[in-house]
Design a protein around this motif. Sequence first.
Motif, PDB file in Angstrom:
ATOM      1  N   ARG A 216       0.646  -1.039   0.021  1.00 32.07           N
ATOM      2  CA  ARG A 216       0.377  -0.235   0.011  1.00 32.07           C
ATOM      3  C   ARG A 216       0.765   1.106   0.230  1.00 32.07           C
ATOM      4  N   SER A 217       1.901   1.414   1.083  1.00 35.81           N
ATOM      5  CA  SER A 217       2.638   2.892   0.815  1.00 35.81           C
ATOM      6  C   SER A 217       3.779   2.955  -0.389  1.00 35.81           C
ATOM      7  N   THR A 218       3.933   1.501  -0.834  1.00 33.61           N
ATOM      8  CA  THR A 218       4.982   1.760  -1.817  1.00 33.61           C
ATOM      9  C   THR A 218       4.010   1.973  -2.434  1.00 33.61           C
ATOM     10  N   LEU A 219       2.693   2.119  -3.474  1.00 28.53           N
ATOM     11  CA  LEU A 219       1.754   2.529  -4.168  1.00 28.53           C
ATOM     12  C   LEU A 219       1.210   3.772  -4.380  1.00 28.53           C
ATOM     13  N   VAL A 220       1.348   3.997  -2.721  1.00 25.34           N
ATOM     14  CA  VAL A 220       0.674   5.856  -2.571  1.00 25.34           C
ATOM     15  C   VAL A 220       2.276   6.525  -2.888  1.00 25.34           C
ATOM     16  N   ARG A 221       2.944   6.048  -2.547  1.00 24.14           N
ATOM     17  CA  ARG A 221       4.903   6.908  -2.431  1.00 24.14           C
ATOM     18  C   ARG A 221       4.575   7.050  -4.713  1.00 24.14           C
ATOM     19  N   GLN A 222       4.386   6.123  -5.318  1.00 27.26           N
ATOM     20  CA  GLN A 222       4.589   6.454  -6.542  1.00 27.26           C
ATOM     21  C   GLN A 222       3.639   6.407  -6.722  1.00 27.26           C
ATOM     22  N   ILE A 223       2.507   6.401  -6.605  1.00 27.21           N
ATOM     23  CA  ILE A 223       1.250   7.288  -7.825  1.00 27.21           C
ATOM     24  C   ILE A 223       1.132   8.865  -7.012  1.00 27.21           C
ATOM     25  N   ALA A 224       1.480   9.106  -6.366  1.00 22.91           N
ATOM     26  CA  ALA A 224       1.696  10.221  -5.376  1.00 22.91           C
ATOM     27  C   ALA A 224       2.696  11.199  -6.232  1.00 22.91           C
ATOM     28  N   GLN A 225       3.632  10.395  -6.959  1.00 22.20           N
ATOM     29  CA  GLN A 225       5.142  11.421  -7.314  1.00 22.20           C
ATOM     30  C   GLN A 225       4.689  10.937  -8.460  1.00 22.20           C
ATOM     31  N   HIS A 226       3.521  10.771  -9.345  1.00 16.94           N
ATOM     32  CA  HIS A 226       3.169  10.324 -10.837  1.00 16.94           C
ATOM     33  C   HIS A 226       2.308  11.412 -11.088  1.00 16.94           C
TER      34      HIS A 226
END
Length: 324
Positions: free
Chosen positions: A18-28
């Motif tokens: 979850r946190s990896t996705l949040v980080r990646q999607i947010a950065q995107h």
Amino acid sequence: MAADERIEPRDWMPDAYRSTLVRQIAQHAHSEIIGMQPEANWITRAPSLRRKAILMAKVQDEAGHGLYLYSAAETLGASRDDLLDKLHSGRQKYSSIFNYPTLTWADVGAIGWLVDGAAITNQVPLCRCSYGPYARAMVRVCKEESFHQRQGYELLLALSRGTEAQHAMAQDAVDRWWWPSLMMFGPPDAESSHSEQSMTWKIKRHSNDELRQRFVDICVPQAESLGLALPDPDLKWNEERGQHDFGAIDWSEFWSVLKGNGPCNEQRMTQRRRAHEEGAWVREAAAAHAARHSERERATGDSERAIENSERAAEDSEREEATA
Ligand SMILES: [Fe+2]
Ligand SMILES: [Fe+2]
């Protein structure tokens, strides 16, 4: 995941996934909205009405991409306010490419061709990402990105075939944007800290170096048809590998820009914070409108239900009379 099924918001998932996705999607998402700035810089100076209309549509698309992506992050329990706060305070990053300036009109073409082109190469595999909402957002984003790439290519082609000065302007833009575009794929595989876990989780499907190689191989013939040179003396076809060899990337530049020392880091962040502050009244108005709208819907919903109920009651009593 082994069965290649999509993970959906209500499914159980490891906290780190979850946190990896949040980080990646947010950065995107942050990259999409910061990415509006370098090109918006040229809207008022586009050389024709047609070019202006195309550029406006493109910049608006990028805002839309940001919205899809913030929404995808929200399905993971992230709050949009919090993500924006992290962007504004420098706790979350955006793609370093947008810290370079757009010095001439040809830069709009080079961004479309190379930066949007690199984004597509990165994002097409994300359409098969294991997290459903992110993968579905990417399908739509990629369709729009391919329009962006084409408009950039077509703009550069017009300049390349134009006057000598226009051709030189196009070449200069490609010279400046080529290497930063290669850096967009991230550090070499050996130094990439998140890659391996993301591959296991099927968030990432190919390594940074694989995608970078794919991008180079796509660009070489396109540069030839554009009549423009790629600024790399070591770039040549490798018969054995069936791919192009290319020169060493200056990673010290990448890390320095990432740390905040690029030519426009400060300008981009100042402008972003100002846009956020100046847009506060719009967000407040939109929230007030939404609240009033749902209140009204609830009220009309109640009265519609009341009418339905009384109609049903009337029908029932008619039926009763008939059977009687
Ligand atoms: Fe985009
Ligand atoms: Fe784009």
